[in-house]
Structure formats: structure tokens, C-alpha cells
Design an enzyme around this catalytic site. Structure first.
Site, mmCIF file in Angstrom:
data_model
loop_
_atom_site.group_PDB
_atom_site.id
_atom_site.type_symbol
_atom_site.label_atom_id
_atom_site.label_comp_id
_atom_site.label_asym_id
_atom_site.label_seq_id
_atom_site.Cartn_x
_atom_site.Cartn_y
_atom_site.Cartn_z
ATOM 1 N N ASN A 10 -7.956 -1.628 27.049
ATOM 2 C CA ASN A 10 -8.740 -1.004 26.774
ATOM 3 C C ASN A 10 -10.436 -0.573 25.725
ATOM 4 O OD1 ASN A 10 -10.341 1.685 28.007
ATOM 5 N ND2 ASN A 10 -8.145 2.657 27.485
ATOM 6 N N LYS A 12 -12.224 1.672 25.946
ATOM 7 C CA LYS A 12 -12.789 2.775 25.942
ATOM 8 C C LYS A 12 -14.596 2.602 25.380
ATOM 9 C CE LYS A 12 -8.538 3.710 24.154
ATOM 10 N NZ LYS A 12 -7.495 4.572 23.188
ATOM 11 N N HIS A 96 -5.828 7.765 33.250
ATOM 12 C CA HIS A 96 -5.291 7.537 31.687
ATOM 13 C C HIS A 96 -4.842 8.419 30.980
ATOM 14 C CE1 HIS A 96 -6.473 6.314 27.137
ATOM 15 N NE2 HIS A 96 -6.110 5.131 27.416
ATOM 16 N N GLU A 98 -6.369 9.645 27.921
ATOM 17 C CA GLU A 98 -7.630 10.340 27.743
ATOM 18 C C GLU A 98 -8.446 11.101 28.465
ATOM 19 O OE1 GLU A 98 -9.124 7.461 25.906
ATOM 20 O OE2 GLU A 98 -6.959 7.324 24.037
ATOM 21 N N SER A 213 -0.551 1.663 20.228
ATOM 22 C CA SER A 213 -0.573 1.042 19.202
ATOM 23 C C SER A 213 -0.081 0.267 18.773
ATOM 24 C CB SER A 213 -0.225 2.249 17.535
ATOM 25 O OG SER A 213 -0.944 3.385 18.142
HETATM 26 C C1 PEP Z 1 -4.668 2.721 24.999
HETATM 27 O O1 PEP Z 1 -6.158 3.507 24.677
HETATM 28 O O2 PEP Z 1 -4.701 2.712 26.263
HETATM 29 C C2 PEP Z 1 -4.347 2.448 23.766
HETATM 30 C C3 PEP Z 1 -2.625 1.474 24.004
HETATM 31 O O3 PEP Z 1 -4.602 2.282 22.754
HETATM 32 P P1 PEP Z 1 -4.093 2.232 20.849
HETATM 33 O O4 PEP Z 1 -3.738 1.148 21.474
HETATM 34 O O5 PEP Z 1 -5.136 2.702 19.985
HETATM 35 O O6 PEP Z 1 -3.372 3.094 20.765
#
Ligand code: PEP
Length: 252
Positions: A10, A12, A96, A98, A213
């Protein structure tokens, strides 16, 4: 039940069209011929067409990061399923955290978006996950039950297995603090059981991803869990080397 691993990046709100082009060009030699894992990238709307064109003929699939449930109308700033399929986008991330947290995405809208995506020929990745507060208050299962049940309620049973569900604990997204492999397995197993509640076979077949993460360093352990079929990757997907290492970890 063997399920094909699925790794989605993703991107973003990152990358201009030129930068997205650079990233896909760096990815293609590394993952463009991988056939035993579904490899997905999700650029911003503006970069979608360019990335679709660059990835054409490779095994990399291109997804959008959101979609409106209606095909057209007075919905300023939105993008619909036919607009995505017209440029050969393969799927779409829906719900998602966000989008839920910053843009008012609701389970009610997702109830329409998920089946609309499928009908249009897009694979939906339905994202679910609890906040830190919900986990601390012992509310994780209640929250996930609500999100999964609402999100999948209007999906015809015979198409349920096509949906990909991403379990992403909100407290682990972009924080550097991943769930442990044990936590991720336990909760992804619970998500699968919720899908089995709709239909046993669909629940066995549905791909459940972990997100939060994930990095090359923790990918192998998390991806080897029995109910985890892949990952939704944010930060680490912006670096071709790291994303390719996660794809490699998913190959087992
Ligand atoms: C995400 O936004 O779906 C995500 C898992 O971000 P990150 O890997 O940066 O935690």
C-alpha cells in the site's frame, strides 16, 4: 486447504507519477515473474494508469486504495469501480484504517463497496482491525466481528472466497510495533472463523492477511502462521529491496 500467498504494498499518499514509475521499474526485475505469490501494489489514483501500463505483461497486479460504491453521480472527489476497471486495475483496498480514521469511512458504506467491487471484476481487500484502546478493553473480537459481518454481509455466498481480508491492528500500522506472530495468528484465525460463520468452505478458502509494521526481519515468522496467507505492507513496500524480500518470505 492450500491458499495462494498474497503480498500487497500500500503506497498510500506517496510517490508522484515519476516516482511511482521509478518504484515499479525497480520492482519488476525483482518480483515481476513471481507466479506462486499474488504480488500487488496499490499506488495513488493519479499513478494507477502509469503503473498498470508498466506492469502489463508481468505478474504484478495493481490495486486502487479506495473506491466509491456508486458508479457515477454527484460525489465530488470520488472514483468508481468502472473508472478503475477501464484502466485495467485488478482490485481495490477497502476500509483501510486510515480511511476509517481520517475520512469517515463506515462499515455501512463498506457493505456496499465490497460487493460492488466484486461485481465490477475487482478483487476487494477488506481491511479490519482494532485500536489500541479496544484491545486494552478486551473489545478486539467484538470490533472485528462487527467489521467482518458488515463488510461481507451483502457478498453473495458463492463469491465470498474471492474477497481478501486484511487484519491490521491499528496500533501496529506505521508504528514500528508489529503484533507478535502469536497475536497475529490468533486474531487472523478468529477472522477466518468469522468468514466460516457465513460459509464454512468460503472461510477455509479466503485469504487472510496480516498488516502492521511488517518488514523483511519479521516477515518469515508471521507469514509462516497457519491462518496468515500474506500481508498488507505499508512503509516497507516503498523500498523495492524490502518489498521483494517480503515477497520472497511468502514463498516459504
Ligand atoms: C498499512 O498501512 O496497511 C500498513 C500495514 O502500514 P505499515 O506496514 O507501514 O505499518
Amino acid at each position: 486447504m492450500s491458499r495462494k500467498p498474497f503480498i500487497a504494498g500500500n503506497w498510500k499518499l506517496n510517490n508522484t507519477i515519476a516516482e511511482a514509475e521509478e518504484l515499479i521499474q525497480a520492482l519488476l526485475p525483482r518480483v515481476g515473474a513471481v507466479e506462486d505469490v499474488d504480488v500487488v501494489v496499490a499506488p495513488s489514483y493519479l499513478s494507477l494508469a502509469a503503473v498498470v501500463d508498466s506492469a502489463r505483461g508481468s505478474a504484478v497486479q495493481v490495486y486502487a486504495q479506495n473506491m466509491h460504491e456508486k458508479d457515477s453521480g454527484a460525489f465530488t472527489g470520488e472514483v468508481s469501480a468502472p473508472m478503475l476497471t477501464e484502466i485495467d486495475v485488478h482490485g481495490v483496498i477497502l476500509g483501510h484504517s486510515e480511511r476509517r480514521q481520517f475520512f469517515g469511512e463506515t462499515d455501512r458504506a463498506l457493505q456496499l463497496k465490497v460487493p460492488r467491487a466484486l461485481e465490477a471484476g475487482l478483487i476487494p481487500i477488506l481491511c479490519v482491525g482494532e485500536t489500541e484502546e479496544e484491545r486494552e478493553q478486551g473489545d478486539t473480537e467484538r470490533r472485528l466481528r462487527h467489521q467482518v459481518q458488515e463488510g461481507l454481509e451483502k457478498v453473495p455466498v458463492e463469491r465470498l472466497h474471492e474477497v481478501v481480508v486484511a487484519y491490521e491492528p491499528v496500533w501496529a500500522i506505521g508504528t514500528g510495533l508489529s503484533a507478535t506472530a502469536e497475536q497475529a495468528q490468533e486474531t487472523c484465525g478468529f477472522v477466518r472463523a468469522l468468514v466460516q460463520g457465513f460459509d464454512k468452505e468460503a472461510g477455509n478458502a479466503v485469504r487472510v492477511l496480516y498488516g502492521g509494521s511488517l518488514k523483511p526481519e519479521n516477515a518469515a515468522e508471521i507469514l509462516s502462521q497457519p491462518d496468515i496467507d500474506g500481508a498488507l505492507v505499508g512503509g516497507a513496500s516503498l523500498d523495492a529491496e524490502s518489498f521483494a524480500a517480503i515477497v520472497e518470505a511468502a514463498r516459504g
